[in-house]
Each structure stands twice: as C-alpha cells, then as structure tokens.
Design a protein around this motif. Structure first.
Motif, mmCIF file in Angstrom:
data_model
loop_
_atom_site.group_PDB
_atom_site.id
_atom_site.type_symbol
_atom_site.label_atom_id
_atom_site.label_comp_id
_atom_site.label_asym_id
_atom_site.label_seq_id
_atom_site.Cartn_x
_atom_site.Cartn_y
_atom_site.Cartn_z
ATOM 1 N N LEU A 31 40.455 47.986 44.353
ATOM 2 C CA LEU A 31 39.453 47.183 43.647
ATOM 3 C C LEU A 31 38.801 46.210 44.613
ATOM 4 O O LEU A 31 39.463 45.624 45.475
ATOM 5 N N ALA A 32 37.485 46.050 44.486
ATOM 6 C CA ALA A 32 36.730 45.081 45.285
ATOM 7 C C ALA A 32 35.971 44.176 44.330
ATOM 8 O O ALA A 32 35.100 44.639 43.586
ATOM 9 N N VAL A 33 36.317 42.895 44.303
ATOM 10 C CA VAL A 33 35.657 41.939 43.412
ATOM 11 C C VAL A 33 34.493 41.312 44.166
ATOM 12 O O VAL A 33 34.673 40.664 45.202
ATOM 13 N N PRO A 78 29.964 40.777 39.002
ATOM 14 C CA PRO A 78 29.757 39.767 37.957
ATOM 15 C C PRO A 78 28.458 39.986 37.192
ATOM 16 O O PRO A 78 27.436 40.357 37.769
ATOM 17 N N ARG A 79 28.513 39.743 35.897
ATOM 18 C CA ARG A 79 27.320 39.895 35.054
ATOM 19 C C ARG A 79 26.385 38.708 35.176
ATOM 20 O O ARG A 79 25.203 38.797 34.849
ATOM 21 N N GLU A 80 26.907 37.577 35.641
ATOM 22 C CA GLU A 80 26.106 36.355 35.757
ATOM 23 C C GLU A 80 26.763 35.450 36.780
ATOM 24 O O GLU A 80 27.809 35.797 37.352
ATOM 25 N N ALA A 81 26.172 34.305 37.050
ATOM 26 C CA ALA A 81 26.733 33.362 38.016
ATOM 27 C C ALA A 81 28.000 32.719 37.463
ATOM 28 O O ALA A 81 28.199 32.626 36.252
ATOM 29 N N GLY A 82 28.869 32.262 38.367
ATOM 30 C CA GLY A 82 30.076 31.553 37.952
ATOM 31 C C GLY A 82 31.325 32.336 38.271
ATOM 32 O O GLY A 82 31.361 33.567 38.139
ATOM 33 N N ALA A 117 32.721 34.536 35.415
ATOM 34 C CA ALA A 117 31.785 35.447 34.750
ATOM 35 C C ALA A 117 32.455 36.788 34.486
ATOM 36 O O ALA A 117 33.376 37.204 35.202
ATOM 37 N N GLY A 118 32.012 37.464 33.449
ATOM 38 C CA GLY A 118 32.518 38.790 33.156
ATOM 39 C C GLY A 118 32.200 39.762 34.291
ATOM 40 O O GLY A 118 31.200 39.608 35.002
ATOM 41 N N LEU A 119 33.060 40.747 34.456
ATOM 42 C CA LEU A 119 32.921 41.701 35.553
ATOM 43 C C LEU A 119 32.685 43.109 35.018
ATOM 44 O O LEU A 119 33.388 43.565 34.115
ATOM 45 N N ASP A 120 31.716 43.771 35.586
ATOM 46 C CA ASP A 120 31.440 45.167 35.244
ATOM 47 C C ASP A 120 32.027 46.078 36.318
ATOM 48 O O ASP A 120 31.726 45.897 37.510
#
Length: 325
Positions: free
Chosen positions: A83-85, A14-18, A21-24
């Motif tokens: 994939l690992a989130v 995640p690019r930020e909290a939440g 949030a967008g994922l890189d």
C-alpha cells in the motif's frame, strides 16, 4: 512485446485536503502504471511481477487484463498487497508513505526466460529497492541486456524506502552499463547527484529528463540535447505522469522500430521532437485526472513515424536543440 518488470500496488489517494481525509484505493505502482499505459496506447505489452492473491491483487491483475496486457509472467502469492498512501501538495505533486513489510511483490523471483518476442524490458521504482526482489529484478535486467534486449530504466526515487542513500547511488551506477534508455525526473537527478553526460558515458544511448510542467529534455551520446515544452493542462494530480512518459517513449520508439542503441542514435531532431511531444501530451492527460489513469490511444493520438497524432511536424514545431559540445 514490451515487458514491464516491477511492482504492482494500491495507491490510497485522499479525496480532499487534510490528514484525515477519506482515501480512495487506486491501482498503481510505477511499473504497473507503465504496463497499463502501454496497453492503452496499443502496444503489445506484458507484466512481469509477483502480485498478491488478495482482493487488491485480483483488482490489479484485472486492470492489466482490461488494458490488454499479457499477465502470463505474473507470479502470485498469499502475502498482502503493498500500500502507498499519497498526500497531494501544491500543483498536484504527490508524496507517499509505504506499507511494504511482508508484501507479495517483494518476493519476486527472476523468470527462466522472457516472453517470446520480447523487444524491450522496462524497470524501475520500488522494485529495485526492496529486497529480496530487488536483486531478482537486477538479475533480470543484466540478463536481458546481455541478450541484446533493449532495456529502459526509471529509478523514480522514493527516498523514504532507501535506508542507505550512498549504497543505492552506487548500485544505480552499476546498472547503467545494462541500460539502453534512462528516464528520470529533475528531482531524481538532483537526489542521485549525477548529470546526464556522466550517465551516458556509463552505458545508456539516451537520457530523458522530465521537468514537470516545463517539459522534457533528451540527451544523446553524440552530445546533442533536445527539449520540448510541457502541454498546458489543468492539473488534478501528477500521480502516474512519469510512468505515462515511460510508456509513451517506449511506444513511440517501437512504432519507429527504434528499440536499439543505433536506432536511438539515428532519431535526429525531428524524431526526438515527435517522440518527446507525444510523451508530453500523454503525461498531460494523466495529470488532468485523479490517480494514475493514463490515456488511451484515441485520446492522445496515434503515434506514427513522421507524424504525431495527425499533425505534421511543421505544425507541431521543432524542438529546442543544443548542438553537440
């Protein structure tokens, strides 16, 4: 040559909290990170795995090549990449959700032989859980050990992937007679329910336990215990820190020509001080940046027997040592 056997996957960070949030996408997987870290540190390394032929798989193989890792033992498949989130918690700690059904790395098959000049093989993480590949990696571990090759294991527990905890714990114990060096985190040790002394009695010549920011402790067959503190660092996240420790330990042992049980037994206080501090410093650099981005040799200092990154041991300080018994 140090061979690393296990999965390669894509971490979605995640690019930020939440939760939304967008994922890189970042290249990852414990064994993959270890192989890349070895290459960046300057150790001759090879990766032994099965990697997808999709775009993520191409990026993973490209990352190995960029790090100077031999990819001749990488099998390829048409299945998708695992994939690992990741979710990043307080202090930069990471937790993961996995997407593993029908992915390429699960279909790994043990090679007929290891690359020429193999001095050590490293195993760990999801690859020793997900079948049918887990059985193939286990077979490779036992074969390597039987041939006298130094074997390293980092279980790197991902409990969400383990349907039967008791069965896994029993399987873990069955690996120990084939393991030269066991490295694991305090959290792994708690989940497994054993102690370093119990594990040493089953086979390994040394056990190294990582304690996050508090440093590392090595336990040896002769009853000795050596500890060093962690390196101060502004933590971005801890992704890949333990994998960097794996690589730094193997790199340092290779530099001392200590990739054997008797050589491990002969390291002594100064040897363990140098090795553990080198690993702590390398892991701290990884924690200072997002995702699994292990350091290059010029960032962590060149490891040489009797020296650590240009500092004499007198300047670096001796480890805390607890006498046998």
């Amino acid at each position: 040559m140090i061979v690393v056997a296990g999965e390669a996957l894509i971490d979605l960070v995640p690019r930020e909290a939440g939760a939304l949030a967008g994922l890189d996408p970042r290249r990852g997987g414990g064994p993959y990170n270890t192989a890349v870290a070895l290459g960046r540190l300057g150790s001759p390394a090879a990766f032994c795995s099965r990697v997808s032929g999709d775009a993520f798989g191409e990026a993973l193989v490209g990352g190995l090549r960029e790090a100077g890792v031999d990819v001749s033992s990488v099998q390829r498949g048409a299945e998708p990449t695992t994939l690992a989130v990741a979710s990043i918690g307080a202090g930069g700690s990471a937790r993961y959700s996995f997407y593993v059904e029908g992915t390429a790395d699960r279909l790994f098959s043990a090679p007929a032989q290891l690359p020429d000049g193999t001095r050590a093989v490293s195993f760990g993480t999801c690859s020793l859980v997900l079948e049918p590949g887990a059985t193939a990696y286990e077979e490779l571990m036992r074969i390597a050990s039987a041939q006298g090759v130094f074997t390293a294991l980092d279980p790197n527990i991902r409990s969400v992937l383990i349907p039967d905890a008791d069965a896994y714990r029993a399987r873990f114990k069955s690996w120990l007679p084939s393991v030269s060096l066991l490295k694991l985190s305090e959290e792994d040790a708690e989940w497994l329910g054993g102690t370093p002394r119990e594990w040493l009695a089953s086979g390994p010549s040394a056990v190294v336990v990582t304690r996050g920011g508090d440093g590392l402790t090595a336990f040896t067959r002769d009853g000795a215990e050596y500890s060093v503190p962690g390196e101060p660092v502004d933590v971005v996240d801890t992704i890949g820190a333990g994998d960097t420790v794996n690589a730094a330990l193997l790199h340092g042992l290779a530099a001392r020509d200590a990739l054997s049980g008797p050589a491990l037994a002969g390291l002594g206080a100064d040897g363990w001080a140098e090795l553990l501090r080198f690993a702590a410093r390398a892991a701290a650099i990884t924690c200072s940046r997002a995702g699994a981005e292990p350091p290059y040799a010029h960032e962590v200092g060149v490891f040489r027997a009797g020296r650590q990154g240009g500092r004499g041991l007198g300047e670096a300080g001796a480890p805390t040592r607890r006498a046998p018994g």
